[in-house]
Design a protein around this motif. Sequence first.
Motif, PDB file in Angstrom:
ATOM      1  N   LEU A 146      34.533  49.404  26.987  1.00 25.55           N
ATOM      2  CA  LEU A 146      34.357  48.432  28.143  1.00 25.55           C
ATOM      3  C   LEU A 146      35.544  47.685  28.804  1.00 25.55           C
ATOM      4  CD1 LEU A 146      32.373  46.141  29.385  1.00 25.55           C
ATOM      5  CD2 LEU A 146      33.719  44.888  27.523  1.00 25.55           C
ATOM      6  N   ILE A 147      35.263  49.029  30.282  1.00 21.94           N
ATOM      7  CA  ILE A 147      36.708  48.767  30.627  1.00 21.94           C
ATOM      8  C   ILE A 147      36.935  46.956  31.856  1.00 21.94           C
ATOM      9  CG2 ILE A 147      36.219  51.306  30.940  1.00 21.94           C
ATOM     10  CD1 ILE A 147      35.402  50.907  34.156  1.00 21.94           C
ATOM     11  N   LEU A 148      37.344  47.000  32.010  1.00 21.31           N
ATOM     12  CA  LEU A 148      37.668  46.185  32.630  1.00 21.31           C
ATOM     13  C   LEU A 148      38.403  45.590  34.249  1.00 21.31           C
ATOM     14  CD1 LEU A 148      37.271  43.288  30.162  1.00 21.31           C
ATOM     15  CD2 LEU A 148      35.610  43.223  31.199  1.00 21.31           C
ATOM     16  N   GLY A 149      38.433  45.612  34.767  1.00 20.64           N
ATOM     17  CA  GLY A 149      38.873  45.789  36.506  1.00 20.64           C
ATOM     18  C   GLY A 149      38.166  45.185  37.479  1.00 20.64           C
ATOM     19  N   THR A 150      38.830  44.379  38.679  1.00 18.78           N
ATOM     20  CA  THR A 150      38.349  44.435  40.022  1.00 18.78           C
ATOM     21  C   THR A 150      38.970  44.869  40.990  1.00 18.78           C
ATOM     22  OG1 THR A 150      37.411  42.717  41.278  1.00 18.78           O
ATOM     23  CG2 THR A 150      39.733  41.889  40.331  1.00 18.78           C
ATOM     24  N   THR A 151      38.785  44.827  42.002  1.00 15.62           N
ATOM     25  CA  THR A 151      39.757  45.392  43.109  1.00 15.62           C
ATOM     26  C   THR A 151      38.584  45.344  44.344  1.00 15.62           C
ATOM     27  OG1 THR A 151      40.314  47.966  44.534  1.00 15.62           O
ATOM     28  CG2 THR A 151      37.986  47.690  43.258  1.00 15.62           C
ATOM     29  N   TYR A 152      38.613  46.052  45.584  1.00 16.39           N
ATOM     30  CA  TYR A 152      38.035  45.225  46.939  1.00 16.39           C
ATOM     31  C   TYR A 152      37.354  46.613  47.633  1.00 16.39           C
ATOM     32  CZ  TYR A 152      42.244  46.811  49.809  1.00 16.39           C
ATOM     33  OH  TYR A 152      43.196  47.281  49.921  1.00 16.39           O
TER      34      TYR A 152
END
Length: 226
Positions: free
Chosen positions: A94-100
Amino acid sequence: MRAARGVTAAVVLIGMGQQAVAADLAQAASVLQAGVSVTEAPSPWQIRLRALGVVTEDSGYVNAVPGSDLSYSNTVTPELDISYFFTDNIATELILGTTYANIDGQGTIGGLGKIGKVWLLPPTLTLQYHFTDLGAFKPYVGAGVNYTIFYNQDAGSADALKVKNTFGTALQVGFDYMVDQHWGVNFDVKKLFLKPDFDVTVDGSKRTGKAELDPWLIGAGVTYRF
């Protein structure tokens, strides 16, 4: 007389057994003194911390606007993944990250410039196969599903913008190179097939469209196996 011989034989056998046990203990002690230890079975849990490059496809359109096109900004962001090994070869990640992403008009809507900016959270779950017969080099392949949440959406040249949450699919290839039983380095590439719908209002005119993001996720970082 026979009884005496039997007792003597039993004593001899007992003595031989004690000598064998003593020899085994001496050998074990010498192995430990030499610095050789028994390797414990690894935990099924593993984490990675990566620097992740998000490279999008510049494609999309506004419905009923011929020749319209879209482009998106590329970003670099930190990313955490958590893996669980069911066997030595089969794992889930499971990968977790955030960006725009900045959304710019292209083609016949190029004059709009920056239409808006959205933040996205794309948790992705993959099922992996790990190759384990190459020593410290441990390549893997995977496939899975993605659900992307779009938030903090700001309109630029548009009056209003709403990109809708959506499901997608993912393909993956990568490798770990383990320095020791716990630590390693990782390189990983994922392709997300991600085409969210959106609503946009420009000069009071409401339109719909599709943002064909389809990003490449290119990551490098460290691995820790518990």
